[in-house]
Scaffold this active site. Structure first.
Site, PDB file in Angstrom:
ATOM      1  N   GLY A  51       8.726   3.253  -0.353  1.00  0.00           N
ATOM      2  CA  GLY A  51       9.681   4.330  -0.153  1.00  0.00           C
ATOM      3  C   GLY A  51      11.072   3.878  -0.545  1.00  0.00           C
ATOM      4  O   GLY A  51      11.267   2.758  -1.013  1.00  0.00           O
ATOM      5  N   ILE A  94       0.828  -1.203   0.000  1.00  0.00           N
ATOM      6  CA  ILE A  94       0.000   0.000   0.000  1.00  0.00           C
ATOM      7  C   ILE A  94       0.863   1.255   0.000  1.00  0.00           C
ATOM      8  O   ILE A  94       0.361   2.368  -0.078  1.00  0.00           O
ATOM      9  CB  ILE A  94      -0.960   0.024   1.211  1.00  0.00           C
ATOM     10  CG1 ILE A  94      -0.171  -0.039   2.525  1.00  0.00           C
ATOM     11  CG2 ILE A  94      -1.941  -1.133   1.131  1.00  0.00           C
ATOM     12  CD1 ILE A  94      -1.045   0.106   3.762  1.00  0.00           C
ATOM     13  N   GLY A  95       2.173   1.087   0.072  1.00  0.00           N
ATOM     14  CA  GLY A  95       3.097   2.218   0.028  1.00  0.00           C
ATOM     15  C   GLY A  95       4.516   1.753  -0.170  1.00  0.00           C
ATOM     16  O   GLY A  95       4.886   0.660   0.276  1.00  0.00           O
ATOM     17  N   ASP A 144      10.217  16.718   8.267  1.00  0.00           N
ATOM     18  CA  ASP A 144       9.737  16.267   6.956  1.00  0.00           C
ATOM     19  C   ASP A 144       8.213  16.379   6.886  1.00  0.00           C
ATOM     20  O   ASP A 144       7.530  15.478   6.418  1.00  0.00           O
ATOM     21  CB  ASP A 144      10.180  14.828   6.697  1.00  0.00           C
ATOM     22  CG  ASP A 144       9.964  14.406   5.243  1.00  0.00           C
ATOM     23  OD1 ASP A 144       9.806  15.299   4.389  1.00  0.00           O
ATOM     24  OD2 ASP A 144       9.949  13.194   4.964  1.00  0.00           O
TER      25      ASP A 144
END
Length: 472
Positions: free
Chosen positions: A174, A171-172, A292
């Site tokens: 990086g 789902i993600g 961030d």
């Protein structure tokens, strides 16, 4: 400082960067107090399809720099396997008596953007940005499902036994991790967790070095418990011996997706702004700066509670037993949101970096555009903003801010987007501003006067899906 130094030495950044030289001058700005109870237009925001599960899905340009000396994580209970890998240099817990101190999401009608048509083709889009990584108690309890708290090391059960089976499709994704959704069934009750699976150990790093990098982020995030903070639950190894960080699942999507979808009312925008401020106020009260902050790292749960996540770039600028605010070093974050002082290569106050980023996020919430590509004089839009700020004849706010609404927000956003960090507002000033005090967050109202449209839509979709599964 010997205790702090030895603890700092035992932790490294979660990114592949190395340590920076020790020590930096303390800040001349006062430490942030615990959070108060009250709680030229630019690039458009079009681009990638929104990530409806609330996890970042694309990884554009990044920059890596060394972690500052005082970026050590807060003390926390580390799993036994991690302690074994760390050996004698595992972080020690402070003495029991130690005192705690405190570029696009386009507008709804693409033909009616805030910018001239000619400017749209010349300015950058707001797309999902991956981050540039540098090498206490809460006034509100976290509302994560089941009230789970960090339990690293409490069990030798596998990931699937404790938190359920992870979906194969991520789902993600990086630069250093992949995030999957885990389903855990407890009788008739289903619990969902977001599981971040870290990269494998590189050939040129020892197991000890690798584990130190993984635990740096966990040691910070797992100590944070607040309604506006993503709850970190555990650090475990899966059946393939890969290290995974287990977090609460924020099913309402991320703020980027909400901005891109549009239809945000003024009340919803202001509520989002104040929830971000409230979450950052809690972080700063714990001596942690995020570094961030951006829409992709801010998530909603199904109730519309906004939560700050992803602490891979965060830094501890003040340890729990200290009063001094230590300066930070290193370039980290995502370019449109990075404060100008970070590009100078000098030590900076990390708290003020967060304040700058929140100001940029509010601009994005209002205009669905970015104010500039990057806060450097090489960017014409930022250069025009700096010139307007420095003009003594400028009686009103610079044009970049003077189009924001309501009118009462402009003085505060001007203070938050002050190019000179010495003149920039701290978090307490932001929360105590007259306009901010008037904002009532949705979870403070018995019957909210607004809803968070994207989160509400996803919640309804999830309920309908669950109903279909029960009927089948």
């Amino acid at each position: 400082m010997s205790t702090a130094s030895s603890y700092n030495a035992s932790l490294h950044s979660i990114s592949p960067s190395e340590d920076s030289p020790p020590g930096s001058a303390p800040s001349t700005r006062p430490p942030t107090a615990p959070p108060s109870r009250v709680a030229s237009r630019a690039p458009s925001m079009s681009g990638d399809r929104p990530d409806t599960n609330g996890i970042r899905t694309q990884a554009p340009k990044t920059v890596t720099a060394p972690k500052p000396h005082h970026s050590a994580a807060l003390p926390h209970k580390i799993p036994a396997a991690v302690q074994k890998a760390l050996g004698a240099s595992a972080p020690s817990t402070p003495e029991p008596g130690a005192k705690k101190r405190p570029p696009s999401v386009k507008s709804e009608n693409e033909d009616k953007g805030f910018f001239r048509n000619a400017l749209h083709s010349a300015t950058p889009k707001i797309t999902r940005k991956s981050s540039q990584r540098s090498t206490g108690g809460s006034s509100r309890k976290s509302d994560s499902d089941g009230g789970a708290r960090s339990v690293a090391g409490d069990s030798v059960q596998s990931l699937s036994q404790k938190y359920g089976i992870c979906e194969r499709v991520a789902i993600g994704k990086g630069a250093t991790s992949v995030v999957r959704l885990a389903h855990k069934w407890d009788r008739n009750d289903e619990k969902l967790y977001a599981v971040k699976e870290f990269r494998k150990r590189r050939k040129n790093e020892t197991e000890k070095e690798y584990v130190k990098k993984l635990t740096a982020e966990f040691c910070i995030s797992s100590t944070l418990h607040h309604i506006n903070i993503v709850e970190t639950v555990d650090l475990v190894q899966d059946e393939s011996q890969k290290w995974c960080e287990v977090m609460e699942f924020c099913g309402g999507g991320d703020l980027y997706a909400a901005i891109k979808k549009g239809h945000m009312s003024p009340g919803e925008i202001e509520c989002c702004f104040k929830q971000i401020l409230t979450g950052v106020s809690y972080l700063h009260s714990q001596g942690v700066a995020h570094r961030d902050l951006k829409p992709e790292n801010i998530f909603f749960n199904y109730n519309g509670h906004l939560k700050i996540g992803d602490y891979g770039a965060s830094t501890v600028y003040r340890l729990p037993w200290e009063a001094t605010v230590h300066m930070s070093t290193g370039l980290c974050g995502s370019e449109p949101y990075i404060a100008p002082e970070q590009f100078l290569g000098k030590p900076y106050d990390a708290r003020l970096v967060d304040i700058w980023a929140i100001g940029v996020v509010y601009y994005c919430l209002h205009f669905q555009e970015l104010p500039w590509r990057v806060a450097q004089l090489s960017d014409p839009l930022y250069q025009a903003y700096v010139s307007a700020c420095a003009n003594p004849a400028q009686t009103a706010c610079p044009p970049t801010i003077n189009h924001l609404s309501p009118r009462s927000c402009r003085p505060l956003i001007r203070r938050m987007l002050e190019p000179d960090p010495k003149k920039r507002a701290l978090i307490d000033e932001c929360l105590q501003h007259a306009w901010t005090k008037e904002i009532v967050m949705c979870y403070e109202q018995p019957t909210p006067t607004h809803i968070h449209v994207n989160a509400d839509s996803l919640a309804k979709d999830m309920k309908a899906k669950a109903d279909r599964e029960r009927e089948s």
